[in-house]
Design a protein around this motif. Structure first.
Motif, PDB file in Angstrom:
ATOM      1  N   CYS A 245       0.754  -1.289  -0.069  1.00  0.00           N
ATOM      2  CA  CYS A 245       0.112   0.031   0.137  1.00  0.00           C
ATOM      3  C   CYS A 245       0.856   1.330   0.132  1.00  0.00           C
ATOM      4  CB  CYS A 245      -0.874   0.019   1.196  1.00  0.00           C
ATOM      5  SG  CYS A 245      -2.050  -1.480   1.396  1.00  0.00           S
ATOM      6  N   TYR A 246       0.357   2.216  -0.624  1.00  0.00           N
ATOM      7  CA  TYR A 246       1.238   3.613  -0.644  1.00  0.00           C
ATOM      8  C   TYR A 246       0.111   4.573  -0.794  1.00  0.00           C
ATOM      9  CZ  TYR A 246       5.353   0.983  -1.211  1.00  0.00           C
ATOM     10  OH  TYR A 246       6.353  -0.167  -1.001  1.00  0.00           O
TER      11      TYR A 246
ATOM     12  N   SER B  42      10.025  -1.420  -1.935  1.00  0.00           N
ATOM     13  CA  SER B  42      10.278  -0.081  -1.953  1.00  0.00           C
ATOM     14  C   SER B  42      11.838   0.255  -2.591  1.00  0.00           C
ATOM     15  CB  SER B  42      10.115   0.215  -0.469  1.00  0.00           C
ATOM     16  OG  SER B  42      11.051  -0.321   0.306  1.00  0.00           O
TER      17      SER B  42
HETATM   18  C1  LIG Z   1      -1.910   1.964   4.623  1.00  0.00           C
HETATM   19  C2  LIG Z   1      -0.477   2.201   4.179  1.00  0.00           C
HETATM   20  C3  LIG Z   1      -0.118   3.283   3.554  1.00  0.00           C
HETATM   21  C4  LIG Z   1       1.247   3.205   3.228  1.00  0.00           C
HETATM   22  N1  LIG Z   1       1.838   4.365   2.851  1.00  0.00           N
HETATM   23  C5  LIG Z   1       2.946   4.389   2.395  1.00  0.00           C
HETATM   24  C6  LIG Z   1       3.430   5.605   1.780  1.00  0.00           C
HETATM   25  O1  LIG Z   1       2.951   6.454   1.511  1.00  0.00           O
HETATM   26  N2  LIG Z   1       5.168   5.569   1.333  1.00  0.00           N
HETATM   27  C7  LIG Z   1       5.726   4.770   1.914  1.00  0.00           C
HETATM   28  O2  LIG Z   1       6.948   4.706   1.432  1.00  0.00           O
HETATM   29  N3  LIG Z   1       5.476   3.416   2.470  1.00  0.00           N
HETATM   30  C8  LIG Z   1       4.059   3.568   2.922  1.00  0.00           C
HETATM   31  N4  LIG Z   1       3.562   2.148   3.323  1.00  0.00           N
HETATM   32  C9  LIG Z   1       4.546   1.139   3.712  1.00  0.00           C
HETATM   33  C10 LIG Z   1       4.486   0.288   2.399  1.00  0.00           C
HETATM   34  O3  LIG Z   1       3.386  -0.236   2.229  1.00  0.00           O
HETATM   35  C11 LIG Z   1       5.547  -0.798   2.419  1.00  0.00           C
HETATM   36  O4  LIG Z   1       5.223  -1.273   3.961  1.00  0.00           O
HETATM   37  C12 LIG Z   1       7.114  -0.307   2.792  1.00  0.00           C
HETATM   38  O5  LIG Z   1       7.242   0.215   1.540  1.00  0.00           O
HETATM   39  C13 LIG Z   1       7.959  -1.658   2.739  1.00  0.00           C
HETATM   40  O6  LIG Z   1       7.802  -2.555   1.843  1.00  0.00           O
HETATM   41  P1  LIG Z   1       8.940  -3.444   1.273  1.00  0.00           P
HETATM   42  O7  LIG Z   1       8.383  -4.569   0.298  1.00  0.00           O
HETATM   43  O8  LIG Z   1       9.894  -2.480   0.626  1.00  0.00           O
HETATM   44  O9  LIG Z   1       9.373  -4.179   2.430  1.00  0.00           O
HETATM   45  P2  LIG Z   1       9.425  -5.545   2.962  1.00  0.00           P
HETATM   46  O10 LIG Z   1      10.235  -6.371   2.022  1.00  0.00           O
HETATM   47  O11 LIG Z   1       7.936  -5.954   3.067  1.00  0.00           O
HETATM   48  O12 LIG Z   1      10.071  -5.424   4.166  1.00  0.00           O
HETATM   49  C14 LIG Z   1      11.455  -5.597   4.456  1.00  0.00           C
HETATM   50  C15 LIG Z   1      11.853  -5.313   5.869  1.00  0.00           C
HETATM   51  O13 LIG Z   1      11.522  -3.653   6.206  1.00  0.00           O
HETATM   52  C16 LIG Z   1      10.680  -3.613   7.243  1.00  0.00           C
HETATM   53  N5  LIG Z   1       9.477  -2.604   7.043  1.00  0.00           N
HETATM   54  C17 LIG Z   1       8.382  -2.788   6.362  1.00  0.00           C
HETATM   55  N6  LIG Z   1       7.712  -1.679   6.351  1.00  0.00           N
HETATM   56  C18 LIG Z   1       8.498  -0.612   7.007  1.00  0.00           C
HETATM   57  C19 LIG Z   1       8.352   0.831   7.054  1.00  0.00           C
HETATM   58  N7  LIG Z   1       7.328   1.366   6.581  1.00  0.00           N
HETATM   59  N8  LIG Z   1       9.345   1.327   7.895  1.00  0.00           N
HETATM   60  C20 LIG Z   1      10.325   0.576   8.277  1.00  0.00           C
HETATM   61  N9  LIG Z   1      10.768  -0.583   8.232  1.00  0.00           N
HETATM   62  C21 LIG Z   1       9.602  -1.418   7.365  1.00  0.00           C
HETATM   63  C22 LIG Z   1      10.238  -5.036   7.377  1.00  0.00           C
HETATM   64  O14 LIG Z   1       9.973  -5.083   8.839  1.00  0.00           O
HETATM   65  C23 LIG Z   1      11.213  -5.708   7.029  1.00  0.00           C
HETATM   66  O15 LIG Z   1      11.993  -6.131   8.106  1.00  0.00           O
HETATM   67  C24 LIG Z   1       2.184   2.204   3.611  1.00  0.00           C
HETATM   68  C25 LIG Z   1       1.667   1.169   4.348  1.00  0.00           C
HETATM   69  C26 LIG Z   1       0.357   1.213   4.617  1.00  0.00           C
HETATM   70  C27 LIG Z   1      -0.310  -0.190   5.224  1.00  0.00           C
END
Ligand SMILES: Cc1cc2nc3c(=O)[nH]c(=O)nc-3n(C[C@H](O)[C@H](O)[C@H](O)COP(=O)(O)OP(=O)(O)OC[C@H]3O[C@@H](n4cnc5c(N)ncnc54)[C@H](O)[C@@H]3O)c2cc1C
Ligand code: FES
Length: 362
Positions: A56-57, A81
């Motif tokens: 989600c973003y 991300s």
């Molecule tokens: C409603 C909602 C809105 C969101 N809006 C945004 C947004 O506007 N911009 C944005 O950048 N992200 C946002 N997020 C977070 C986004 O959805 C992802 O969770 C984030 O980008 C990490 O995804 P990934 O696949 O890169 O990491 P993953 O591969 O899923 O995780 C890798 C590692 O990163 C850690 N991790 C996961 N999420 C986060 C985080 N947010 N901060 C620190 N560590 C984390 C995990 O614990 C794990 O260790 C939002 C989430 C939700 C539920």
């Protein structure tokens, strides 16, 4: 039924060294489907290195900006991300589920209101949408943002916020709280921890007169801001929180508690008693008349249950029913065979038996 729609990327903007914003082309036929309310988010489905990811973003655009734009901050080791920051180009197509979320309050063009937001890092994304929309649609309302970052280089939307401040001189205040750059006023140095949030809240004039407080950022920052507001007498009905990850609320179950030891009181009026098995531990909580889902009831009891979209789209809240029955309101994430095997989306499930036992471990 709503689906994931393929949307081409129209524009990519590098916001900081580790954050990009992406704007999408929305064909005329999908305009209605992708009409959004300020503060909402999109859910993406994309394959990265052979694995299908759903993430989600939040939308950073205002509802009157005429574009659909999100911002993605790279998290260390994050699969989607880091991919989005490094590998996406204009013209690439992402599969996008229409806007979801209720991180907003109803606007009234005739009202003259004050709003306050606490943002940390990428948590500014939905706040920017709220600010732009509110200032445009409530012409005499004002917004104050307290925005925490490491240093000035890591501030997402720094220029856009500065331009908004110039445009809405008397109606927008942006205070940057930086942990590594030193600023002249001491209140603005450090982290948005409990002490800093207390100081900030005590400096906000006429707290009773603030229509709503919005909080979005890292879990500890959100907990600190919420606790500071509640301690200062702000009712929870005026505090709106958007959580990006399931690492909170931090007031969750004792991480070293042995299996079955983490129990919560089940209220007298509970409609069902729920047991959730997660990481080998069993957490008990009640499902009450006001609870919309098993996930919501668990969170209200402080259980650290995983989630992302809360809209039945991403599958992050998936669990398997071990005992009892539950019914889902919608399901856009589970295949038929998963449902047949007893899996549910806890963000969409309500108990249909007095006792419900679900496992997040299988
Ligand atoms: C409603 C909602 C809105 C969101 N809006 C945004 C947004 O506007 N911009 C944005 O950048 N992200 C946002 N997020 C977070 C986004 O959805 C992802 O969770 C984030 O980008 C990490 O995804 P990934 O696949 O890169 O990491 P993953 O591969 O899923 O995780 C890798 C590692 O990163 C850690 N991790 C996961 N999420 C986060 C985080 N947010 N901060 C620190 N560590 C984390 C995990 O614990 C794990 O260790 C939002 C989430 C939700 C539920
Ligand atoms: S949190 Fe996304 S489906 Fe439940």
């Amino acid at each position: 039924m709503k689906l994931f729609y393929p949307l081409p990327i129209r524009d990519i903007r590098r916001e900081t060294a580790d954050a990009v914003s992406l704007a999408f082309d929305v064909p005329e036929a999908l305009r209605e489907e992708f009409r959004f309310t300020q503060g909402q988010y999109l859910t993406f489905r994309h394959e990265v290195d052979g694995e299908e990811l759903r993430r989600c973003y939040s939308i950073c655009a205002g509802v009157d900006d005429g574009e659909l734009r999100i911002a993605v901050k790279a998290v260390a080791g994050g699969r989607f991300s880091t991919f989005a920051n490094a590998a996406l180009s204009v013209g690439d197509v992402l599969h996008v589920f229409p806007p979801l979320g209720d991180f907003h309050t109803e606007l009234d063009p005739a009202a003259s209101r004050r709003y306050v937001a606490f943002a940390g890092g990428s948590g500014v994304t939905p706040i920017l949408s709220l600010v732009k929309t509110t200032l445009a649609r409530e012409p005499t309302s004002s917004f104050s943002i307290f925005y925490g970052n490491r240093d000035s280089r890591s501030i997402i939307f720094m220029e856009e916020l500065a331009a908004l401040k110039d445009r809405f001189l008397d109606r927008l205040a942006v205070t940057h709280i930086l942990s590594e750059d030193v600023q002249e006023i001491d209140l603005f140095n450090g982290q948005l921890d409990r002490e800093k949030c207390n100081e900030i809240v005590s400096a906000i004039p006429r707290l009773d007169d603030v229509h709503a407080f919005f909080i979005c950022g890292p879990a500890l920052m959100m907990d600190a801001a919420e606790a500071a507001l509640v301690d200062a007498g702000v009712g929870k009905d005026r505090i709106l929180i958007e959580r990006f990850s399931s690492d909170g609320p931090s007031a969750s179950v004792d991480p070293v508690a042995p299996p079955s030891a983490a129990r919560r009181a089940v209220a007298e009026d509970a409609l069902a008693r729920v047991s959730a098995v997660i990481d080998g531990r069993r957490i008990e909580f009640g499902f009450g008349p006001a609870d919309a889902s098993v996930l919501e009831a668990g969170h209200a009891a402080g259980a650290p249950l995983p989630f992302a979209c809360k809209g039945g789209v991403c599958g992050a809240c998936r669990a398997r029913v071990l005992e009892g029955e539950a019914e889902m309101k919608v399901n856009y994430a589970l295949e038929e065979d998963e449902v047949a095997a007893g899996h549910i989306l806890t963000c969409q499930a309500v108990p249909r038996s007095e006792t419900l036992v679900v496992s997040f471990d299988e």
